[in-house]
Motif scaffolding. Structure first.
Motif, mmCIF file in Angstrom:
data_model
loop_
_atom_site.group_PDB
_atom_site.id
_atom_site.type_symbol
_atom_site.label_atom_id
_atom_site.label_comp_id
_atom_site.label_asym_id
_atom_site.label_seq_id
_atom_site.Cartn_x
_atom_site.Cartn_y
_atom_site.Cartn_z
ATOM 1 N N PHE A 166 3.774 -0.372 -24.061
ATOM 2 C CA PHE A 166 3.170 0.751 -23.364
ATOM 3 C C PHE A 166 2.995 0.375 -21.900
ATOM 4 O O PHE A 166 2.824 -0.809 -21.572
ATOM 5 C CB PHE A 166 1.884 1.244 -24.022
ATOM 6 C CG PHE A 166 0.744 0.269 -24.075
ATOM 7 C CD1 PHE A 166 0.722 -0.763 -25.005
ATOM 8 C CD2 PHE A 166 -0.348 0.415 -23.229
ATOM 9 C CE1 PHE A 166 -0.342 -1.639 -25.071
ATOM 10 C CE2 PHE A 166 -1.416 -0.454 -23.303
ATOM 11 C CZ PHE A 166 -1.416 -1.483 -24.218
ATOM 12 N N THR A 167 3.106 1.379 -21.050
ATOM 13 C CA THR A 167 3.244 1.153 -19.625
ATOM 14 C C THR A 167 2.186 1.919 -18.837
ATOM 15 O O THR A 167 1.866 3.058 -19.158
ATOM 16 C CB THR A 167 4.644 1.595 -19.157
ATOM 17 O OG1 THR A 167 5.616 0.796 -19.828
ATOM 18 C CG2 THR A 167 4.811 1.407 -17.659
ATOM 19 N N LEU A 168 1.691 1.257 -17.805
ATOM 20 C CA LEU A 168 0.745 1.861 -16.861
ATOM 21 C C LEU A 168 1.451 2.124 -15.549
ATOM 22 O O LEU A 168 2.177 1.259 -15.050
ATOM 23 C CB LEU A 168 -0.429 0.919 -16.615
ATOM 24 C CG LEU A 168 -1.366 1.272 -15.460
ATOM 25 C CD1 LEU A 168 -2.268 2.433 -15.848
ATOM 26 C CD2 LEU A 168 -2.187 0.057 -15.049
ATOM 27 N N GLN A 169 1.240 3.298 -15.005
ATOM 28 C CA GLN A 169 1.688 3.568 -13.641
ATOM 29 C C GLN A 169 0.496 4.051 -12.826
ATOM 30 O O GLN A 169 -0.233 4.953 -13.251
ATOM 31 C CB GLN A 169 2.804 4.606 -13.630
ATOM 32 C CG GLN A 169 4.125 4.063 -14.147
ATOM 33 C CD GLN A 169 5.316 4.847 -13.633
ATOM 34 O OE1 GLN A 169 5.247 6.062 -13.538
ATOM 35 N NE2 GLN A 169 6.396 4.167 -13.305
ATOM 36 N N LEU A 170 0.323 3.432 -11.669
ATOM 37 C CA LEU A 170 -0.763 3.779 -10.760
ATOM 38 C C LEU A 170 -0.142 4.078 -9.397
ATOM 39 O O LEU A 170 0.471 3.199 -8.792
ATOM 40 C CB LEU A 170 -1.751 2.630 -10.655
ATOM 41 C CG LEU A 170 -2.988 2.846 -9.777
ATOM 42 C CD1 LEU A 170 -3.891 3.911 -10.377
ATOM 43 C CD2 LEU A 170 -3.749 1.531 -9.605
ATOM 44 N N THR A 171 -0.282 5.304 -8.952
ATOM 45 C CA THR A 171 0.365 5.723 -7.714
ATOM 46 C C THR A 171 -0.545 5.511 -6.499
ATOM 47 O O THR A 171 -1.755 5.320 -6.629
ATOM 48 C CB THR A 171 0.753 7.212 -7.781
ATOM 49 O OG1 THR A 171 -0.437 8.001 -7.921
ATOM 50 C CG2 THR A 171 1.666 7.484 -8.970
ATOM 51 N N PRO B 156 0.835 -1.214 0.000
ATOM 52 C CA PRO B 156 0.000 0.000 0.000
ATOM 53 C C PRO B 156 0.860 1.250 0.000
ATOM 54 O O PRO B 156 1.936 1.282 0.598
ATOM 55 C CB PRO B 156 -0.782 -0.141 1.306
ATOM 56 C CG PRO B 156 -0.849 -1.611 1.556
ATOM 57 C CD PRO B 156 0.451 -2.168 1.068
ATOM 58 N N SER B 157 0.383 2.251 -0.697
ATOM 59 C CA SER B 157 0.993 3.568 -0.886
ATOM 60 C C SER B 157 2.095 3.579 -1.947
ATOM 61 O O SER B 157 2.572 4.658 -2.316
ATOM 62 C CB SER B 157 1.542 4.148 0.418
ATOM 63 O OG SER B 157 2.809 3.607 0.730
ATOM 64 N N GLN B 158 2.488 2.415 -2.432
ATOM 65 C CA GLN B 158 3.524 2.364 -3.457
ATOM 66 C C GLN B 158 2.938 2.608 -4.845
ATOM 67 O O GLN B 158 1.724 2.746 -5.007
ATOM 68 C CB GLN B 158 4.239 1.010 -3.418
ATOM 69 C CG GLN B 158 4.939 0.727 -2.100
ATOM 70 C CD GLN B 158 5.991 1.760 -1.782
ATOM 71 O OE1 GLN B 158 6.913 1.993 -2.577
ATOM 72 N NE2 GLN B 158 5.869 2.392 -0.624
ATOM 73 N N THR B 159 3.818 2.660 -5.835
ATOM 74 C CA THR B 159 3.402 2.848 -7.223
ATOM 75 C C THR B 159 3.465 1.522 -7.962
ATOM 76 O O THR B 159 4.481 0.829 -7.928
ATOM 77 C CB THR B 159 4.299 3.872 -7.932
ATOM 78 O OG1 THR B 159 4.129 5.151 -7.314
ATOM 79 C CG2 THR B 159 3.935 3.982 -9.408
#
Length: 120
Positions: free
Chosen positions: A80-85, A14-17
């Motif tokens: 292609f890349t997804l980042q979820l913070t 939790p809280s990571q990306t």
């Protein structure tokens, strides 16, 4: 034959990306006029469109996730890349990358999906 393969960590604290990559073969991520999206599925929310990137590089995001989501592409690697913070346990889901003639529907090609669990 077009194929999409997701890769990334199966467990995120939790809280990571969260960062997931979709590797594309059989076509180019810049080929017109295709759209490349990330979708996730969880028991709580069902199938949820997160965001996408067009063949020209424009990005669009779900209003619910826009503040935490980014999508980029690497043309030489054809990815292609997804980042979820700031992930929380509610982000636990199976994540899919998809291709289609539109961002929100009518997907013609799906990756196999990758399970991501958010837990400490």
């Amino acid at each position: 034959q077009v194929q999409l393969v997701e890769s990334g960590p199966g467990l995120v604290e939790p809280s990571q990306t969260l960062s997931l990559t979709c590797t594309v073969s059989g076509t180019s991520v810049t080929d017109g006029y295709w759209y490349w999206s990330w979708i996730r599925q969880s028991p709580r929310k069902g199938l949820e469109w997160m965001g996408g990137i067009t063949y020209s590089g424009n990005t669009y995001f779900s209003p619910d996730l826009k503040s935490r989501t980014s999508i980029s592409r690497d043309r030489p690697k054809n990815q292609f890349t997804l980042q979820l913070t700031a992930v929380t346990p509610e982000d636990t889901a199976v994540y899919y990358c998809v291709r289609g003639p539109a961002l929100y529907k009518d997907y013609t090609t799906w990756g196999q999906g990758t399970q991501v669990t958010v837990s400490s």
